[in-house]
Design an enzyme around this catalytic site. Structure first.
Site, mmCIF file in Angstrom:
data_model
loop_
_atom_site.group_PDB
_atom_site.id
_atom_site.type_symbol
_atom_site.label_atom_id
_atom_site.label_comp_id
_atom_site.label_asym_id
_atom_site.label_seq_id
_atom_site.Cartn_x
_atom_site.Cartn_y
_atom_site.Cartn_z
ATOM 1 N N CYS A 86 -17.420 60.418 72.903
ATOM 2 C CA CYS A 86 -16.101 61.043 72.617
ATOM 3 C C CYS A 86 -14.888 60.427 73.136
ATOM 4 O O CYS A 86 -14.947 60.261 74.516
ATOM 5 C CB CYS A 86 -16.498 62.420 73.030
ATOM 6 S SG CYS A 86 -17.843 63.184 72.159
ATOM 7 N N ALA A 87 -13.740 60.186 72.533
ATOM 8 C CA ALA A 87 -12.837 59.726 73.000
ATOM 9 C C ALA A 87 -12.593 58.488 73.484
ATOM 10 O O ALA A 87 -11.586 57.953 74.026
ATOM 11 C CB ALA A 87 -11.989 60.970 73.838
#
Length: 293
Positions: A115-116
């Protein structure tokens, strides 16, 4: 310690961190939806640009310090002269007394999945290899059950908006510092930055994360000197391998009365009857608890 004694807690009413938009649901009805804001933050060290992270925008000073610590660009004994955040140009500048060796580390930058998108540096294992986690500390299963209930029911941005991860520094069955961000590695860096800035000891501490127990999460936990890492989510093979190598207690798939420990099991004290713990239904709504991340 009760909820009011926490050092940092989520603030789901901070309107800087989310916005409300209108959409339609499965019945075509118009519905409002709270969605998390995501913005860039560029981190500088002694005048040199290091990285631009996507973040929700809270605690930029802790995020910058924790990121630099977890990438071995800052040492635990470094004297930080200043941490300056400019909201208008979305930058934070960390200045130290010691001349840092960031130029060599920048040559070894590696993008990580997840994530990210996290970022680590190629020599990050240097510190990992030298850390000795305490072997005399214990982690009680009663603490785990207490932590799950406290964390999963605490008002948070996740329960309000979803699309976000959380990391929590804990002491026994008490949450101390609860940070959230679009990436779990950001949330952990914020905790590391807070601990560095306030001189908070790792003794008797554990870390809880809502996300997967990956190699990056294991490496950061070990580098922070924390002997126990917990999650309601699952494991990666390299994460387990590194945890076993470092002697880190790694507990995952912790939901209700269930959990699996794949490393450091000698620290676990089974002092709670799992049949007496509250179990979770197979699929929980956001209002009830955290979904798998």
């Amino acid at each position: 310690m009760n909820d009011k004694d926490m050092l940092v807690r989520p603030d789901p009413e901070d309107r800087r961190l989310y916005q409300t938009v209108t959409g339609i649901d499965q019945t075509r009805a118009s519905v409002p939806a709270d969605i998390i804001n995501e913005r860039p933050l560029t981190i500088f060290l002694n005048g040199r640009e290091i990285v631009t992270a996507m973040t929700i925008g809270d605690y930029p000073d802790y995020l910058a310090l924790g990121y630099l610590l977890n990438q071995n660009m800052l040492r635990a004994d470094d004297e930080v002269k200043s941490v300056d955040y400019d909201e208008e140009i979305e930058t934070v500048v960390v200045r130290t007394t010691r001349q840092t060796d960031y130029e060599e580390k920048l040559k070894k930058k590696i993008q990580t999945s997840g994530c990210a998108m996290g970022t680590v540096f190629g020599d990050v294992m240097e510190k990992f290899e030298t850390v000795s986690l305490p072997t005399d500390e214990r982690f009680h299963t009663s603490w785990l059950y207490g932590l799950q209930k406290a964390i999963n029911t605490m008002p948070s941005l996740y329960l309000k908006t979803g699309a976000i991860h959380g990391c929590v520094l804990c002491e026994e069955d008490r949450p101390l510092i609860y940070m959230e961000d679009v990436g779990r590695h950001n949330a952990m860096d914020k905790i590391a930055g807070y601990m560095f800035r306030h001189g908070l000891s790792t003794k008797g501490k554990s870390l809880y994360t809502t996300g997967r127990l990956t190699s990056e999460m294991v490496i950061k936990t070990v580098q922070m000197g924390i002997p126990v890492l917990l999650s309601r989510s699952g494991f990666t093979a390299w994460g387990v391998e590194l945890a076993r190598k470092a002697g880190l207690t790694l507990i995952g798939r912790a939901k209700g009365k269930r959990f699996i420990a794949l490393a450091g099991t000698e620290r676990i004290v089974f002092d709670a009857d799992p049949t007496q713990a509250t179990d979770e239904p197979g699929h929980l709504s956001r209002k009830g608890s955290r979904d798998d991340d």
